[in-house]
Design an enzyme around this catalytic site. Structure first.
Site, PDB file in Angstrom:
ATOM      1  N   SER A  63       0.817  -1.214   0.000  1.00 22.52           N
ATOM      2  CA  SER A  63       0.000   0.000   0.000  1.00 22.52           C
ATOM      3  C   SER A  63       0.856   1.271   0.000  1.00 22.52           C
ATOM      4  O   SER A  63       2.026   1.262   0.408  1.00 22.52           O
ATOM      5  CB  SER A  63      -0.905   0.009   1.233  1.00 22.52           C
ATOM      6  OG  SER A  63      -1.672  -1.169   1.279  1.00 22.52           O
TER       7      SER A  63
HETATM    8  N1  SAM Z   1      -0.444  -4.965   3.892  1.00 23.48           N
HETATM    9  C1  SAM Z   1       0.273  -5.316   2.714  1.00 23.48           C
HETATM   10  C2  SAM Z   1       1.680  -4.804   2.684  1.00 23.48           C
HETATM   11  O1  SAM Z   1       2.096  -4.061   3.566  1.00 23.48           O
HETATM   12  O2  SAM Z   1       2.377  -5.185   1.746  1.00 23.48           O
HETATM   13  C3  SAM Z   1      -0.432  -4.901   1.447  1.00 23.48           C
HETATM   14  C4  SAM Z   1      -1.702  -5.599   1.266  1.00 23.48           C
HETATM   15  S1  SAM Z   1      -2.316  -5.697  -0.377  1.00 23.48           S
HETATM   16  C5  SAM Z   1      -2.905  -4.065  -0.605  1.00 23.48           C
HETATM   17  C6  SAM Z   1      -3.765  -6.662   0.023  1.00 23.48           C
HETATM   18  C7  SAM Z   1      -3.457  -8.101   0.337  1.00 23.48           C
HETATM   19  O3  SAM Z   1      -4.652  -8.715   0.820  1.00 23.48           O
HETATM   20  C8  SAM Z   1      -3.001  -8.935  -0.856  1.00 23.48           C
HETATM   21  O4  SAM Z   1      -1.759  -9.511  -0.582  1.00 23.48           O
HETATM   22  C9  SAM Z   1      -4.102  -9.998  -0.997  1.00 23.48           C
HETATM   23  O5  SAM Z   1      -3.631 -11.233  -1.438  1.00 23.48           O
HETATM   24  C10 SAM Z   1      -4.616 -10.058   0.419  1.00 23.48           C
HETATM   25  N2  SAM Z   1      -5.965 -10.610   0.584  1.00 23.48           N
HETATM   26  C11 SAM Z   1      -7.065 -10.414  -0.184  1.00 23.48           C
HETATM   27  N3  SAM Z   1      -8.107 -11.087   0.339  1.00 23.48           N
HETATM   28  C12 SAM Z   1      -7.656 -11.717   1.455  1.00 23.48           C
HETATM   29  C13 SAM Z   1      -8.256 -12.562   2.438  1.00 23.48           C
HETATM   30  N4  SAM Z   1      -9.542 -12.921   2.363  1.00 23.48           N
HETATM   31  N5  SAM Z   1      -7.495 -13.018   3.444  1.00 23.48           N
HETATM   32  C14 SAM Z   1      -6.185 -12.678   3.532  1.00 23.48           C
HETATM   33  N6  SAM Z   1      -5.564 -11.886   2.632  1.00 23.48           N
HETATM   34  C15 SAM Z   1      -6.285 -11.402   1.618  1.00 23.48           C
END
Ligand code: SAM
Length: 215
Positions: A63
């Site tokens: 993000s």
């Molecule tokens: N917090 C992260 C970082 O600092 O790099 C960035 C997160 S990215 C914007 C969103 C993440 O949420 C992705 O890696 C995606 O695979 C994950 N995601 C989406 N749905 C999810 C779920 N139901 N459970 C866990 N992770 C999920």
């Protein structure tokens, strides 16, 4: 070419965070101390301090630094909390939360990213109080509940009921809610059995998948 990462990090904290209204000194200090470049591999690493999301592979992003700071600040962490992070991605946001709280459980749906988050956290030397789980965080992680704070780093169609159930009382949950193109950050406070919601920034996250996310 050698890059002065520390200078880039300090510039990020001053220009992207402090000047835009991030005021929690603990958040600013945490983000000044964590080597964000170690959470982005390959040719995208040079973009580690860009003012926007950056690709981490598998169609996902780390993000925007401002969004990570705003979300962390809204949780009002003081150091003793147990935190659930949904959407561990690169592991960076979990590292920031772990610098502000006692322990973090970070859950990630994509196995390769969960593994990447673990190795990034180890490389950055900030994995000691973080457990990375591979699973569907839209259902929370009941084994670690209750959580004093929950941070969701993916856009949800609605607030997953399991996350409200697993939130401690008192507790704080920050989550982007809306449609696939645009969401609004919600800060939900549980106190004495009551839930109150404050609307925060308009944002655009990748979708929250899973049982209580987008199908
Ligand atoms: N917090 C992260 C970082 O600092 O790099 C960035 C997160 S990215 C914007 C969103 C993440 O949420 C992705 O890696 C995606 O695979 C994950 N995601 C989406 N749905 C999810 C779920 N139901 N459970 C866990 N992770 C999920």
């Amino acid at each position: 070419m050698s890059v002065d990462w520390a200078a880039k990090r300090n510039a990020m904290v001053e220009r992207q965070l402090r000047r835009r209204g991030i005021f929690d000194e603990r958040v600013l200090e945490a983000m000044a101390g964590i080597a964000r470049e170690l959470f982005i591999a390959g040719e995208m690493r040079i973009c580690a301090y860009d003012d926007g999301p950056v690709s981490i592979g598998h169609g996902q992003t780390i993000s925007q630094p401002y969004m990570t700071a705003l979300m962390a600040q809204s949780l009002e962490l003081r150091g003793s909390e147990t935190v659930l992070e949904v959407g561990a991605g690169s592991g960076y946001h979990a590292a920031v939360l772990a610098a502000l709280a006692a322990r973090v459980i970070a859950i990630e749906l994509i196995p390769e990213l969960a593994e990447q988050a673990r190795s990034n956290l180890e490389a950055a030397g900030c994995g000691a109080n973080i457990r990375v789980i591979c699973g569907d965080g839209s259902l929370g992680f009941p084994a670690g509940a209750p959580y004093d704070a929950i941070s969701v780093a993916a856009g949800a169609p609605k607030v997953p009921p399991a996350l409200l159930e697993q939130l401690n009382d008192p507790g704080r949950l920050v989550i982007p809610v809306g449609d696939l193109d645009e969401q609004q950050l919600r800060v939900i406070v549980k106190n004495a059995g009551e839930l109150t919601t404050q609307m925060s920034a308009v944002c655009r996250f990748v979708p929250l998948r899973g049982g209580a996310g987008w199908r």
